[in-house]
Motif scaffolding. Structure first.
Motif, PDB file in Angstrom:
ATOM      1  N   MET A 164      45.636  25.094  92.930  1.00 21.15           N
ATOM      2  CA  MET A 164      46.500  23.480  93.358  1.00 21.15           C
ATOM      3  C   MET A 164      45.180  22.456  93.554  1.00 21.15           C
ATOM      4  N   ALA A 165      44.284  22.575  94.305  1.00 22.88           N
ATOM      5  CA  ALA A 165      42.792  22.034  94.865  1.00 22.88           C
ATOM      6  C   ALA A 165      42.830  20.792  93.518  1.00 22.88           C
ATOM      7  N   PRO A 166      41.999  21.061  91.883  1.00 16.85           N
ATOM      8  CA  PRO A 166      41.630  20.262  91.442  1.00 16.85           C
ATOM      9  C   PRO A 166      43.354  19.376  91.321  1.00 16.85           C
ATOM     10  N   GLY A 167      44.357  19.203  91.059  1.00 18.45           N
ATOM     11  CA  GLY A 167      45.068  18.822  91.235  1.00 18.45           C
ATOM     12  C   GLY A 167      45.692  17.504  92.235  1.00 18.45           C
ATOM     13  N   LEU A 168      44.315  17.513  92.921  1.00 20.99           N
ATOM     14  CA  LEU A 168      44.563  16.078  94.654  1.00 20.99           C
ATOM     15  C   LEU A 168      43.927  15.001  93.703  1.00 20.99           C
ATOM     16  N   VAL A 169      42.447  14.939  93.137  1.00 17.66           N
ATOM     17  CA  VAL A 169      42.442  14.578  92.622  1.00 17.66           C
ATOM     18  C   VAL A 169      42.976  13.501  91.614  1.00 17.66           C
ATOM     19  N   PRO A 170      43.901  13.927  90.127  1.00 11.94           N
ATOM     20  CA  PRO A 170      44.894  12.865  89.775  1.00 11.94           C
ATOM     21  C   PRO A 170      46.176  12.584  90.856  1.00 11.94           C
ATOM     22  N   CYS A 171      46.217  13.260  91.381  1.00  8.66           N
ATOM     23  CA  CYS A 171      47.660  13.050  92.153  1.00  8.66           C
ATOM     24  C   CYS A 171      47.169  11.522  92.976  1.00  8.66           C
ATOM     25  N   LEU A 172      45.866  11.670  93.389  1.00 13.19           N
ATOM     26  CA  LEU A 172      45.232  10.601  94.261  1.00 13.19           C
ATOM     27  C   LEU A 172      45.040   9.431  93.709  1.00 13.19           C
ATOM     28  N   TRP A 173      45.009   9.813  92.207  1.00 12.08           N
ATOM     29  CA  TRP A 173      44.738   8.733  91.125  1.00 12.08           C
ATOM     30  C   TRP A 173      45.776   8.009  90.883  1.00 12.08           C
ATOM     31  N   PHE A 174      46.678   8.804  90.847  1.00  6.73           N
ATOM     32  CA  PHE A 174      48.118   8.461  90.660  1.00  6.73           C
ATOM     33  C   PHE A 174      49.278   7.684  91.442  1.00  6.73           C
ATOM     34  N   GLN A 175      48.375   7.151  92.898  1.00  3.51           N
ATOM     35  CA  GLN A 175      48.975   7.344  94.024  1.00  3.51           C
ATOM     36  C   GLN A 175      47.784   5.417  93.969  1.00  3.51           C
ATOM     37  N   ALA A 176      46.950   5.934  93.169  1.00  3.59           N
ATOM     38  CA  ALA A 176      46.340   3.873  93.921  1.00  3.59           C
ATOM     39  C   ALA A 176      46.979   3.463  93.021  1.00  3.59           C
ATOM     40  N   ILE A 177      47.430   3.815  91.633  1.00  2.00           N
ATOM     41  CA  ILE A 177      47.575   3.149  90.368  1.00  2.00           C
ATOM     42  C   ILE A 177      49.176   2.760  90.943  1.00  2.00           C
ATOM     43  N   ARG A 178      49.573   3.739  91.329  1.00  2.00           N
ATOM     44  CA  ARG A 178      50.995   2.814  91.859  1.00  2.00           C
ATOM     45  C   ARG A 178      50.965   1.948  92.807  1.00  2.00           C
ATOM     46  N   GLN A 179      49.673   2.199  94.149  1.00  2.00           N
ATOM     47  CA  GLN A 179      50.003   0.820  95.221  1.00  2.00           C
ATOM     48  C   GLN A 179      49.623  -0.274  94.668  1.00  2.00           C
ATOM     49  N   PHE A 180      49.125  -0.820  92.886  1.00  2.00           N
ATOM     50  CA  PHE A 180      48.460  -1.953  92.119  1.00  2.00           C
ATOM     51  C   PHE A 180      49.880  -2.368  92.143  1.00  2.00           C
ATOM     52  N   THR A 181      50.382  -1.220  91.415  1.00  2.00           N
ATOM     53  CA  THR A 181      51.910  -1.590  90.570  1.00  2.00           C
ATOM     54  C   THR A 181      52.955  -2.411  91.730  1.00  2.00           C
ATOM     55  N   VAL A 182      52.683  -1.838  93.448  1.00  2.00           N
ATOM     56  CA  VAL A 182      53.817  -2.207  93.945  1.00  2.00           C
ATOM     57  C   VAL A 182      53.338  -2.745  94.767  1.00  2.00           C
ATOM     58  N   GLY A 183      51.803  -3.518  94.867  1.00  2.00           N
ATOM     59  CA  GLY A 183      51.739  -4.570  95.148  1.00  2.00           C
ATOM     60  C   GLY A 183      51.892  -5.908  94.662  1.00  2.00           C
ATOM     61  N   MET A 184      52.194  -5.767  92.923  1.00  2.06           N
ATOM     62  CA  MET A 184      52.172  -6.449  92.160  1.00  2.06           C
ATOM     63  C   MET A 184      53.594  -6.768  91.390  1.00  2.06           C
ATOM     64  N   ARG A 185      54.488  -6.099  92.568  1.00  2.00           N
ATOM     65  CA  ARG A 185      55.926  -5.914  92.995  1.00  2.00           C
ATOM     66  C   ARG A 185      56.702  -5.445  91.589  1.00  2.00           C
ATOM     67  N   ARG A 186      56.288  -4.156  90.568  1.00  2.00           N
ATOM     68  CA  ARG A 186      56.415  -4.370  89.403  1.00  2.00           C
ATOM     69  C   ARG A 186      56.292  -2.139  89.400  1.00  2.00           C
ATOM     70  N   PRO A 187      57.231  -1.744  90.063  1.00  2.00           N
ATOM     71  CA  PRO A 187      56.970  -0.744  90.525  1.00  2.00           C
ATOM     72  C   PRO A 187      57.951   0.283  89.777  1.00  2.00           C
ATOM     73  N   GLN A 188      58.923  -0.736  89.022  1.00  2.00           N
ATOM     74  CA  GLN A 188      60.165   0.309  88.533  1.00  2.00           C
ATOM     75  C   GLN A 188      60.000   1.353  87.413  1.00  2.00           C
ATOM     76  N   ALA A 189      58.459   1.313  87.070  1.00  2.00           N
ATOM     77  CA  ALA A 189      58.185   2.562  85.563  1.00  2.00           C
ATOM     78  C   ALA A 189      57.917   4.216  87.006  1.00  2.00           C
ATOM     79  N   LEU A 190      57.731   3.666  87.828  1.00  2.00           N
ATOM     80  CA  LEU A 190      57.233   4.866  89.057  1.00  2.00           C
ATOM     81  C   LEU A 190      58.792   5.746  89.194  1.00  2.00           C
ATOM     82  N   LEU A 191      59.938   5.353  89.318  1.00  2.00           N
ATOM     83  CA  LEU A 191      61.379   6.430  89.453  1.00  2.00           C
ATOM     84  C   LEU A 191      61.363   6.848  87.897  1.00  2.00           C
ATOM     85  N   ARG A 192      61.513   6.989  86.744  1.00  2.00           N
ATOM     86  CA  ARG A 192      61.753   6.846  85.709  1.00  2.00           C
ATOM     87  C   ARG A 192      60.429   8.353  85.387  1.00  2.00           C
TER      88      ARG A 192
END
Length: 518
Positions: A164-192
């Motif tokens: 599981m340890a190697p997966g933490l880096v892409p997990c947080l990359w995902f969260q960084a891009i997620r925060q970018f989309t949320v800050g731009m108020r375009r989070p629709q792709a996240l749920l899908r």
């Protein structure tokens, strides 16, 4: 000689009175437009981790014990890592608001470059936090053997942690891009993407555990491999989706080597208190569970069942908190303090509405909601859990309110203040109250939950009070000696709004709480 035409009579200006209810409904719709997809994404992520737990349980008690130990370690470090990049959404929202309101092209280009730099810094911070967390995960996996854990369980948990340890880096990359989309108020792709990841994770779990579809039979570590792969694929899919978005693609910059040191330092300074807050909250609830465990297995089973229900409902609070936080950052960047003040009342009103509906379910059908967690033969646990549901009905509103309060303060960039308040509410008020009511007052598990309720209520009130005072300072308003958080009546100030020839008055637009797509 032509007769001059008389001047047309000017069209009368219509006065529209904004009633408190109309204001609240309009603001609630705007908030829900961002909060609903975020809350649903949170619930889907809960289902993702639940799938892993179910798969572990199918492998036997020892596998479930080892997997549970590994998941506790992984989730703690993942949650704190997510906290490190959570403030990115607020900073992106403020920069995007400045870009939208800029009159000159140069100012707009400068704000857009700020967003790009925030994305680069967020990915850099996610990389550093992910690598640090992965190393800590492995080290803690070895250290737990010194804490009295069963040696066989620790030996079985370690290979899972390695996977599981190697997966933490892409997990947080995902969260960084997620925060970018949320800050731009375009989070629709996240749920899908999260729903697709749920299905892929379940299939990969089964295939890697049992060696089907030409994949190797890995047993319990197969769940860790599946988790890491799903995080990596989810990150790549989210990146591809964002890169195709015409509004997001020009601002998505992954060249982390161009990160400005000042931006990285600023995000780290904002993210560290958030990570500490998340870690403190998780630790607080863990200690409460240990206190309940001293009253026997039935008490712990009842506590676990009701706590899981509260945790599921809490994901709605997370969605509301993130949405309110992002909108506060936008409104303050645009200089609209009144709209930021209304956001608090709107978020709390939405939370109260949802919690009232959940409370009705708890009160009317307690046996139904407890059935997935407790066997009908566990009469003592069910009886106690039914009583705890009544406390949870009140507790979950304060739990939701305190999470909204943390988000609102994040919108003010006051992440340190939020951390300090939660330390007081959780550890100096809630934990002593739980111990005193549980042990000294002889109320046992019910007393512990009343103490938990006390701590969360105190935390919520202190956070909202701090937000109220912070906004007053922003607006240059005098602070009373004992400022109290504004009540729902604040949202109800009747504001005359003019409309002429079908167009809103600029002042009306300024006080709007804008949602996605507006």
């Amino acid at each position: 000689m032509p007769i001059p035409k008389p001047n047309p009579k000017p069209k009368p200006t219509r006065i529209r009175i904004r009633t408190p209810l109309r204001t609240l409904l309009r603001d609630s719709r705007a908030l829900a437009a961002l909060a609903v997809p975020l809350a649903l994404t949170q619930l889907a992520q809960v289902a993702l981790t639940t799938t892993d737990t179910v798969m572990m349980g199918l492998m036997g008690v020892e596998a479930l014990a080892a997997g549970g130990l590994a998941m506790v370690i992984f989730n703690q470090l993942r949650t704190m890592g997510v906290g490190m990049v959570t403030a990115v959404g607020n900073q992106v929202a403020a920069a995007a608001a400045r870009a939208e309101s800029a009159d000159a092209d140069a100012s707009r280009d400068e704000a857009d470059e700020d967003v790009r730099d925030l994305v680069r810094a967020a990915l850099t911070l996610a990389t550093l936090a992910g690598l640090t967390g992965a190393v800590l995960m492995v080290l803690i996996g070895h250290a737990v053997a010194w804490l009295g854990q069963d040696a066989a369980v620790v030996d079985a948990a370690q290979p899972l942690l390695y996977a599981m340890a190697p997966g933490l880096v892409p997990c947080l990359w995902f969260q960084a891009i997620r925060q970018f989309t949320v800050g731009m108020r375009r989070p629709q792709a996240l749920l899908r993407i999260t729903l697709a990841a749920l299905a892929v994770n379940a299939a990969l779990n089964w295939a890697l555990i049992h060696g089907t579809w030409l994949l190797p039979e890995l047993g319990l570590p197969g769940i860790g491999v599946s988790t890491s792969l799903v995080y990596l694929v989810s990150c790549l899919v989210l990146y591809a989706s964002t890169a195709r978005d015409p509004q997001l693609a020009p601002l998505l910059d992954i060249r982390i080597w161009k990160t400005r040191k000042n931006t990285l330092r600023r995000l780290t300074g904002l993210g560290t208190p958030i990570a500490a807050t998340y870690g403190s909250e998780a630790g607080f609830f863990s200690v409460v569970a240990l206190i309940v465990g001293t009253f026997g297995s039935s008490a712990l089973a009842a506590h676990t069942a009701v706590n899981q229900l509260v945790y599921i409902v809490f994901q709605i609070a997370v969605g509301l908190s993130h949405a309110a936080s992002i909108n506060v950052s936008r409104e303050l960047a645009l200089g609209r303090t009144d709209a930021a003040r209304r956001l608090k009342n709107t978020a709390l009103a939405c939370a109260a509405t949802v919690m009232a509906a959940v409370t009705a379910v708890y009160v009317l059908t307690p046996q139904l909601v407890l059935r997935p967690f407790l066997s009908p033969s566990e009469h003592q646990a069910i009886s106690l859990a039914t009583d705890l549901l009544l406390i949870a009905a009140v507790l979950q509103f304060f739990d939701c309110a305190q999470n909204i309060g943390v988000g609102l303060l994040r919108g003010l960039d006051d992440t340190k203040g939020g951390f300090h308040v939660t330390l007081v509410g959780y550890w100096l008020i809630g934990l002593p109250a739980a111990w005193l009511l549980g042990h000294l007052a002889g109320l046992h598990t019910t007393g512990v939950w009343l103490g938990l309720l006390t701590g969360l209520a105190a935390t919520a009130l202190l956070l909202l009070r701090r937000y109220h005072r912070g906004l007053a300072r922003r607006a240059g308003e005098p602070l009373p000696a004992a400022a109290a958080p504004a009540g729902p009546a604040d949202a109800g100030a009747q504001t005359p709004v003019r409309a002429h020839e079908g167009h809103a008055d600029p002042e009306e637009v300024q006080t709007d709480t804008a949602g996605p797509g507006r």
